[in-house]
Structure formats: C-alpha cells, structure tokens
Design a protein around this motif. Structure first.
Motif, PDB file in Angstrom:
ATOM      1  N   GLU A 141      37.970  19.490  -7.743  1.00 19.20           N
ATOM      2  CA  GLU A 141      38.534  20.668  -8.392  1.00 19.20           C
ATOM      3  C   GLU A 141      37.941  20.908  -9.777  1.00 19.20           C
ATOM      4  N   VAL A 142      37.262  19.924 -10.349  1.00 20.29           N
ATOM      5  CA  VAL A 142      36.596  20.171 -11.634  1.00 20.29           C
ATOM      6  C   VAL A 142      35.477  21.206 -11.474  1.00 20.29           C
ATOM      7  N   TYR A 143      35.024  21.432 -10.239  1.00 15.23           N
ATOM      8  CA  TYR A 143      34.006  22.454  -9.977  1.00 15.23           C
ATOM      9  C   TYR A 143      34.621  23.843  -9.810  1.00 15.23           C
ATOM     10  N   GLY A 144      35.960  23.924  -9.679  1.00 13.56           N
ATOM     11  CA  GLY A 144      36.634  25.199  -9.518  1.00 13.56           C
ATOM     12  C   GLY A 144      36.205  25.895  -8.245  1.00 13.56           C
ATOM     13  N   ASP A 145      36.061  27.223  -8.331  1.00 12.04           N
ATOM     14  CA  ASP A 145      35.536  28.020  -7.221  1.00 12.04           C
ATOM     15  C   ASP A 145      34.031  28.098  -7.443  1.00 12.04           C
ATOM     16  N   PRO A 146      33.264  27.193  -6.849  1.00 11.77           N
ATOM     17  CA  PRO A 146      31.887  26.960  -7.309  1.00 11.77           C
ATOM     18  C   PRO A 146      30.926  28.101  -6.998  1.00 11.77           C
ATOM     19  N   LEU A 147      30.025  28.341  -7.937  1.00  7.08           N
ATOM     20  CA  LEU A 147      28.953  29.310  -7.766  1.00  7.08           C
ATOM     21  C   LEU A 147      27.676  28.628  -7.299  1.00  7.08           C
ATOM     22  N   GLN A 148      27.686  27.304  -7.245  1.00  7.33           N
ATOM     23  CA  GLN A 148      26.542  26.522  -6.763  1.00  7.33           C
ATOM     24  C   GLN A 148      26.978  25.741  -5.531  1.00  7.33           C
TER      25      GLN A 148
ATOM     26  N   PRO B 206      25.478  23.141  -2.162  1.00  9.51           N
ATOM     27  CA  PRO B 206      26.641  22.269  -2.384  1.00  9.51           C
ATOM     28  C   PRO B 206      26.762  21.887  -3.856  1.00  9.51           C
ATOM     29  N   GLN B 207      27.806  21.148  -4.196  1.00 10.91           N
ATOM     30  CA  GLN B 207      28.066  20.842  -5.598  1.00 10.91           C
ATOM     31  C   GLN B 207      27.498  19.478  -5.998  1.00 10.91           C
ATOM     32  N   PRO B 208      26.485  19.463  -6.876  1.00 12.57           N
ATOM     33  CA  PRO B 208      26.005  18.196  -7.426  1.00 12.57           C
ATOM     34  C   PRO B 208      26.803  17.835  -8.680  1.00 12.57           C
ATOM     35  N   GLU B 209      26.698  16.600  -9.090  1.00 12.57           N
ATOM     36  CA  GLU B 209      27.436  16.152 -10.283  1.00 12.57           C
ATOM     37  C   GLU B 209      26.970  16.853 -11.551  1.00 12.57           C
ATOM     38  N   THR B 210      25.772  17.403 -11.537  1.00 14.26           N
ATOM     39  CA  THR B 210      25.240  18.101 -12.719  1.00 14.26           C
ATOM     40  C   THR B 210      25.831  19.494 -12.894  1.00 14.26           C
ATOM     41  N   TYR B 211      26.534  20.001 -11.876  1.00 16.09           N
ATOM     42  CA  TYR B 211      27.116  21.342 -11.967  1.00 16.09           C
ATOM     43  C   TYR B 211      28.362  21.305 -12.841  1.00 16.09           C
ATOM     44  N   TRP B 212      28.456  22.217 -13.811  1.00 17.79           N
ATOM     45  CA  TRP B 212      29.559  22.201 -14.775  1.00 17.79           C
ATOM     46  C   TRP B 212      30.816  22.901 -14.279  1.00 17.79           C
ATOM     47  N   GLY B 213      30.697  23.658 -13.211  1.00 11.25           N
ATOM     48  CA  GLY B 213      31.893  24.232 -12.614  1.00 11.25           C
ATOM     49  C   GLY B 213      32.171  25.669 -13.013  1.00 11.25           C
ATOM     50  N   HIS B 214      33.136  26.254 -12.298  1.00 15.86           N
ATOM     51  CA  HIS B 214      33.543  27.654 -12.483  1.00 15.86           C
ATOM     52  C   HIS B 214      35.059  27.689 -12.338  1.00 15.86           C
ATOM     53  N   VAL B 215      35.749  27.426 -13.449  1.00 13.18           N
ATOM     54  CA  VAL B 215      37.196  27.198 -13.435  1.00 13.18           C
ATOM     55  C   VAL B 215      37.912  28.241 -14.280  1.00 13.18           C
ATOM     56  N   ASN B 216      39.015  28.769 -13.748  1.00  9.88           N
ATOM     57  CA  ASN B 216      39.884  29.659 -14.515  1.00  9.88           C
ATOM     58  C   ASN B 216      40.812  28.801 -15.372  1.00  9.88           C
ATOM     59  N   PRO B 217      40.637  28.801 -16.708  1.00 10.83           N
ATOM     60  CA  PRO B 217      41.416  27.876 -17.547  1.00 10.83           C
ATOM     61  C   PRO B 217      42.867  28.291 -17.750  1.00 10.83           C
ATOM     62  N   ILE B 218      43.246  29.505 -17.303  1.00 10.70           N
ATOM     63  CA  ILE B 218      44.633  29.948 -17.492  1.00 10.70           C
ATOM     64  C   ILE B 218      45.302  30.304 -16.166  1.00 10.70           C
ATOM     65  N   GLY B 219      44.673  29.939 -15.052  1.00  9.55           N
ATOM     66  CA  GLY B 219      45.231  30.255 -13.745  1.00  9.55           C
ATOM     67  C   GLY B 219      46.284  29.266 -13.293  1.00  9.55           C
ATOM     68  N   ALA B 220      46.863  29.530 -12.128  1.00 10.09           N
ATOM     69  CA  ALA B 220      47.947  28.702 -11.603  1.00 10.09           C
ATOM     70  C   ALA B 220      47.483  27.297 -11.245  1.00 10.09           C
ATOM     71  N   ARG B 221      46.183  27.140 -10.977  1.00 11.06           N
ATOM     72  CA  ARG B 221      45.661  25.817 -10.613  1.00 11.06           C
ATOM     73  C   ARG B 221      45.105  25.062 -11.829  1.00 11.06           C
ATOM     74  N   ALA B 222      45.111  25.702 -12.985  1.00  6.79           N
ATOM     75  CA  ALA B 222      44.443  25.123 -14.159  1.00  6.79           C
ATOM     76  C   ALA B 222      45.091  23.829 -14.630  1.00  6.79           C
ATOM     77  N   CYS B 223      46.403  23.680 -14.396  1.00  8.37           N
ATOM     78  CA  CYS B 223      47.075  22.449 -14.833  1.00  8.37           C
ATOM     79  C   CYS B 223      46.398  21.231 -14.222  1.00  8.37           C
ATOM     80  N   TYR B 224      45.955  21.354 -12.991  1.00  8.77           N
ATOM     81  CA  TYR B 224      45.269  20.251 -12.309  1.00  8.77           C
ATOM     82  C   TYR B 224      43.777  20.260 -12.615  1.00  8.77           C
ATOM     83  N   ASP B 225      43.128  21.428 -12.433  1.00 11.21           N
ATOM     84  CA  ASP B 225      41.677  21.520 -12.633  1.00 11.21           C
ATOM     85  C   ASP B 225      41.288  21.115 -14.059  1.00 11.21           C
ATOM     86  N   GLU B 226      41.938  21.741 -15.034  1.00 11.85           N
ATOM     87  CA  GLU B 226      41.583  21.474 -16.434  1.00 11.85           C
ATOM     88  C   GLU B 226      42.128  20.133 -16.902  1.00 11.85           C
ATOM     89  N   GLY B 227      43.268  19.706 -16.332  1.00 12.40           N
ATOM     90  CA  GLY B 227      43.775  18.379 -16.669  1.00 12.40           C
ATOM     91  C   GLY B 227      42.787  17.301 -16.282  1.00 12.40           C
TER      92      GLY B 227
END
Length: 312
Positions: free
Chosen positions: A118-125, A127-148
């Motif tokens: 979930e640190v990758y969010g809704d990914p724009l890349q 598959p997801q490699p560890e070098t990908y920084w992610g695409h996360v909504n920091p104020i969305g309903a899932r942010a408590c987990y993703d951003e946590g």
C-alpha cells in the motif's frame, strides 16, 4: 543459536503463522498483541509451549523486555479494520514504530518492519519495484494505513542512519491463507465465506482490477529469510507476481467450492488500486526467495479452513 524473538501483532493472521515458524525453528517467542484485530484462537495451540509467552500490550505504549530480534507486525491490515479507527491505525504505525525502534536501539536487537504494498498507493508504474516512490492520496480514507506505513518506513531508515539500528524492511503484497478473519473485508476471505454460504459474491467495480496473491507460508519463508541474512536491509517486496483479476479470483473460488453463488457488482471503493503486482527480482537475488505455492493449492487450504470454521 537460540534467540528471544518479539513478534508484535503476534495473535493476528500473519503473526500467528510467524510465531509457529519461529517456535519450530527453536526460538523463544514473545507474542505481543492488544487483540484489536488479533485473536487468541489463532495462538491457543501455542499457549502450553514453554518457549512461547503471550503479552497483552498496545505498541502505542513503550515496552521494556529483553529480546534479540523484533518483528513489527502490529497494525490492522484490512480496509474495513483500519478505516474503522483511522486515528488509531496511524498511531499504531507511527508510534508503534517509534517504540519498537527505541527498544531495538536499547537492546541492540535486529528489527524487521512488516510494511506493505500500500505504500505504492494506486501505482502509475507496473509492476512495482522497490525504487518506485508511489502514488498515494495523503488525505483519503485509506491514508491512515498507506501514509502510516510510509512514515514507519521513514522512521526505520532514519533510526538506521542516525543511530545505526539494525533494521530490515519488507513490503508485503496481498497475502491469504488459514486464520484470515471471516469478517475482515479482505477479498479472499469475503469470496470464500460468501461462496460457502451460497450468498452473492460481492464484486467491486467490473472485477478487472488486479491483485497478486501470496500464500502465507511463502510469505513467512521470505520474512524469516530477510531477518536471518546480514547484507540487505531493504525495502524488499515479498509477494507473488502471478497477477490475476478479481473476477478471475471469484470464478476460481466458485469452482473450487462448487458454489452456485452469483456475482453481484458494487461501486469501486475510493482510492482502490487498479493494478497491483510486485517486482521480486531483489528478493530472488538477495534472499534466494520466490513463492512456491500456486493460487489453486493455496485457495484449497484456505477453503478447507473456512469450511471447518463455518461448520462449528
């Protein structure tokens, strides 16, 4: 060599399997859980083991114990669970990381963070490699987990850089198997329970969104392998790169359960990732790890577990 290993969230789905594995490997295990989402039923068969100790504790508060290794798994992991108390979810990820890193620093213990895809969010890349920084909504309903979880990773690497704490970080992709909670809202447990009960299968969206499902035994192998090697601190993706659509998953479960349940479409949840697939080259190279259990075999074991559970 025998070690004392602390597992936070040890009475949860993944944590209980990890406790079992560590005991089988000859370790002393301290299982810590506040039982917000964990269950004593998951570890009841371990309670008489003299090498196993259960501590009811919330990692939001400091913990003072003697340990050699720490696996930090404490946090609600399904959307239904973590969104029911979003502030508590963020506190568990962030303050829990601070408290466990502080313990690791004091005791010079190695500590592994169970992070998430979930640190990758809704990914724009993909598959997801560890070098990908992610695409996360920091104020969305899932942010408590993703951003946590993202903040927990930040803390782990800062404790490593600033105080040389011996860290390991893995990013767990969708995992399933026995001891999933029947009502936790995860897609595998939802579909299996609905299929076994003959209820309509809840399909969000058109079912073309994808996930990559890793059987819990494979995950535990990767987790222990990461902790026990001395060269790679991570982050490392641990997941099964065999991608399938949610509709394909539902159809497979219907076939394996011989269920007559119908597929019923519902609106897609907000910020639900469209595609999810780990790139695991790093795990293969650094750990010699790759998943072994096929989706059908793993689903067979999981269905058998839920058949027994629902028959009680």
């Amino acid at each position: 060599m025998k070690s004392t290993v602390l597992v936070t969230g040890g009475a949860g789905f993944i944590g209980s399997h990890l406790c079992e594995r560590l005991l089988a490997d000859g370790q002393d295990v301290l299982c810590v859980d506040n039982f917000y989402t964990g269950s004593k039923d998951n570890i009841r068969h371990l309670l008489d083991n003299p090498c196993f100790e259960l501590i009811r504790h919330d990692v939001v508060l400091p913990l003072y114990v003697e340990v050699d290794q720490i696996y930090n798994l404490a946090c609600a992991a399904s959307p239904v669970q973590y969104q029911s108390d979003p502030v508590g979810t963020t506190k568990t990820s962030v303050m829990g990381a601070i408290n466990m890193l502080g313990l690791a620093r004091r005791k010079r213990a190695r500590i592994l963070q169970a992070s998430t895809s979930e640190v990758y969010g809704d990914p724009l890349q993909h598959p997801q490699p560890e070098t990908y920084w992610g695409h996360v909504n920091p104020i969305g309903a899932r942010a408590c987990y993703d951003e946590g979880k993202r903040c927990a990773e930040t803390l782990f690497f800062d404790y490593h850089r600033q105080w040389n704490v011996d860290i390991r970080v893995i990013r767990i992709f969708n995992t399933y198997g026995p001891r999933l909670h029947r009502n936790d809202g995860r897609v595998v447990s939802n579909f299996i329970v609905q299929a076994l009960r003959g209820e309509p299968i809840t399909l969000f969206g058109d079912g073309q969104q994808t996930r990559s499902f890793c059987y819990v035994d494979d995950l535990i192998d990767g987790m222990v392998g990461m902790m026990d090697q001395d060269t790679e601190i991570g982050p490392i993706n641990i997941g099964n790169p065999a991608e399938c659509t949610i509709r394909e998953l539902a159809e497979t479960i219907l076939r394996l359960t011989d269920s007559k349940s119908e597929l019923v479409q519902h609106p897609l949840p907000i910020d639900d990732p469209v595609r999810r697939k780990p790139q695991i080259d790093k795990a293969e190279t650094a750990l010699g790890w790759s998943p072994k259990v096929t989706l059908e075999d793993g689903l067979g074991e999981t269905i058998a577990y839920f058949r027994h559970l629902l028959s009680k």
